[in-house]
Design an enzyme around this catalytic site. Structure first.
Site, short mmCIF file in Angstrom:
data_model
loop_
_atom_site.label_atom_id
_atom_site.label_comp_id
_atom_site.label_asym_id
_atom_site.label_seq_id
_atom_site.Cartn_x
_atom_site.Cartn_y
_atom_site.Cartn_z
N ASP A 90 -6.65 2.95 -13.24
CA ASP A 90 -7.84 3.47 -14.01
C ASP A 90 -8.95 3.27 -13.51
O ASP A 90 -8.96 3.21 -11.55
CB ASP A 90 -8.17 2.83 -14.81
CG ASP A 90 -7.79 0.97 -14.20
OD1 ASP A 90 -8.65 1.03 -13.44
OD2 ASP A 90 -8.61 0.51 -15.56
N GLU B 26 2.63 -4.43 -3.45
CA GLU B 26 2.32 -4.18 -1.79
C GLU B 26 3.49 -3.03 -1.27
O GLU B 26 3.04 -2.69 -0.13
CB GLU B 26 3.79 -5.45 -2.06
CG GLU B 26 2.89 -6.75 -1.93
CD GLU B 26 3.47 -8.02 -1.40
OE1 GLU B 26 4.46 -8.11 -1.05
OE2 GLU B 26 2.97 -9.26 -1.63
N ASP C 277 -10.18 -5.41 -9.24
CA ASP C 277 -10.72 -5.32 -10.56
C ASP C 277 -10.11 -6.41 -11.35
O ASP C 277 -8.82 -6.43 -11.69
CB ASP C 277 -11.06 -3.88 -10.74
CG ASP C 277 -8.99 -3.37 -11.20
OD1 ASP C 277 -8.29 -3.89 -11.10
OD2 ASP C 277 -9.43 -1.52 -11.40
N HIS D 66 0.26 1.44 5.76
CA HIS D 66 0.02 0.64 7.05
C HIS D 66 1.10 0.84 7.80
O HIS D 66 1.48 1.06 8.90
CB HIS D 66 0.23 -0.61 6.47
CG HIS D 66 -1.02 -1.79 6.25
ND1 HIS D 66 -1.54 -3.39 6.37
CD2 HIS D 66 -2.07 -1.07 5.40
CE1 HIS D 66 -2.44 -3.21 5.72
NE2 HIS D 66 -2.97 -1.98 5.79
N GLU E 209 3.26 -6.88 -8.52
CA GLU E 209 3.05 -7.30 -7.00
C GLU E 209 3.92 -6.70 -5.92
O GLU E 209 3.60 -5.79 -4.90
CB GLU E 209 3.14 -8.43 -6.78
CG GLU E 209 2.98 -9.37 -5.73
CD GLU E 209 3.47 -10.62 -5.28
OE1 GLU E 209 4.36 -11.49 -5.60
OE2 GLU E 209 3.02 -11.15 -4.27
N SER F 75 -7.21 0.29 -7.47
CA SER F 75 -7.72 0.07 -8.00
C SER F 75 -5.69 -0.72 -9.16
O SER F 75 -5.86 -1.29 -10.49
CB SER F 75 -7.59 0.86 -9.57
OG SER F 75 -6.47 1.51 -10.10
N SER G 27 8.15 2.99 11.58
CA SER G 27 7.98 1.59 12.28
C SER G 27 7.84 0.07 12.15
O SER G 27 8.10 0.02 13.05
CB SER G 27 7.25 2.92 13.80
OG SER G 27 6.05 2.42 13.22
#
Ligand code: HEM
Length: 360
Positions: free
Chosen positions: A221, A65, A214, A72, A61, A197, A89
């Site tokens: 992959d 992230e 997925d 972002h 995770e 992915s 920023s």
């Protein structure tokens, strides 16, 4: 002629003898070597990122992230509307940027990286840190490319304007226009989406956090490109959230923008091209990621510190593009008009539910 040739050869030898070696290496204090001494400080930092942020080098995770965060932060850039691009920023002006609608759920990794920077006395700029963590993290995912890393982004000056980050309910027109404004072709958009992915959604449907895009969120992959092309089903109990589409397996998340990009005539063939071409998937993704990681900067002002990114591992031998159990090629919603979808076989057994990505 012979004399002229001798003079030319002598000149070439003399020039080569005087030239500095092309690949001069610098010995760093910890015994490793770098192409530029400013890169030396990054080796120990990468070690602690792996140990403390990524639980010893996982592709879970926190890595997912951190990869999302590279995007972002960077996409907050427009030649006309402003924004500093990959400048950090989103960390320096977190109060402003994490409140943007498109940044739903991003506060968790912004907080985690901000805390990490403070706890470990990290002195590199937040823009450098975000892109470093993303490239290091992806390298932990089997099948991923080793993304080149450029160092030296200055501190951010201001928060990015709102409205720059694509949303899952945006039309293909809007998404391609936004990326084009930031300098990306439609082919590069599809290449960047290889990131989905190794991805899951926490906020699209907050009742089922960690729902992967997925069936193999721990592998870089092409399954994402296969599974988004499969027919979606309405699974019992799956509410229809903003930006969410029907997916081909219980426990799997499909967002509307991925579904639409896989079926749009401008992008469908590029999408399909990744299904059975892992080398292309790695190289196109890596190239597009480098471009994204330096948005808002002149790459000539940055130092190539790619050697600090860990070596990658290949996909396991039994990995390869396949259909989900209990599906057939008839479930593929062919969208590329030029070439047929590669023929794939389904994994054996009955339809299964895809398990969530556990929280780190
Ligand atoms: C059309 C553009 C894109 C849209 C609309 C989009 C949308 C989304 C959404 C809605 C999520 C789920 C967030 C959540 O609920 O937690 C997500 C996750 C993610 N996105 Fe994208 N995305 C786009 C492009 C990209 C790009 C270019 C990258 C490249 C770095 C990226 C990397 C990721 C990753 C790695 C995750 C998984 C995060 C996790 O597992 O915690 N996305 N994206």
């Amino acid at each position: 002629m012979a004399y002229k040739g001798l003079v030319a050869a002598a000149f070439t030898l003399a020039t080569l003898a005087n030239a500095k070696p092309l690949n001069r290496r610098v010995a760093c204090a910890d015994g490793r070597s770098a192409s530029n001494e400013v890169c030396c400080q990054l080796f120990p930092l990468v070690d602690i990122i792996q140990e403390k942020l990524f639980d010893g080098g996982e592709c879970g995770e926190e890595v997912h992230e951190s990869l999302r965060l590279t995007f972002h932060d960077a996409i907050g850039f427009s030649p006309t509307a402003g924004g500093g691009g990959a400048d950090g920023s989103i960390i320096a002006f977190a109060d402003t940027e994490t409140a943007f609608h498109a940044n739903g759920g991003i506060d968790e990794i912004v907080d985690a990286q901000t805390q990490f920077i403070a706890d470990n006395n990290v002195t590199i700029s937040p823009g450098d840190f975000i892109q470093l963590a993303g490239a290091v993290g992806v390298a932990n995912c089997p099948g991923a490319p080793r993304i080149p890393y450029f160092f030296g982004r200055p501190a951010p000056k201001a928060a990015s304007p709102d409205g720059m980050i694509p949303e899952p309910f945006d039309s293909v027109d809007k998404i391609l226009a936004r990326f084009s404004d930031a300098g990306f072709s439609s082919a590069e958009v599809i290449a960047l989406l290889a990131s989905h992915s190794v991805a899951a959604a926490d906020t699209v449907d907050p009742t089922i956090p960690g729902t992967p895009f997925d069936s193999t969120p721990g592998l870089f992959d092409s399954q994402f490109f296969v599974e988004v092309q499969l027919k979606g089903t309405a699974f019992p109990g799956t509410p229809d959230n903003e930006g969410e589409s029907k997916s081909p397996a219980a426990g799997e998340m499909r967002i509307q923008s991925d579904e639409a990009l896989a079926r749009d005539s401008r992008t469908a063939c590029e999408w399909q091209s990744f299904v059975d071409n892992h080398d292309k998937l790695m190289s196109a993704f890596s190239d597009a990621m480098v471009k994204m990681s330096v948005l808002g900067h002149d790459i000539k002002d940055l130092v190539d510190c790619s050697e600090v990114i860990p070596e990658t591992t290949p996909l396991p031998a039994d990995a390869g593009p396949h259909l989900l159990p209990a599906t057939t090629m008839d479930d593929i919603e062919q969208a590329c008009a030029d070439t047929p979808f590669p023929t794939l076989t389904a994994l054996p057994g009955p339809a299964t539910s895809i398990p969530p990505v556990p929280p780190s």
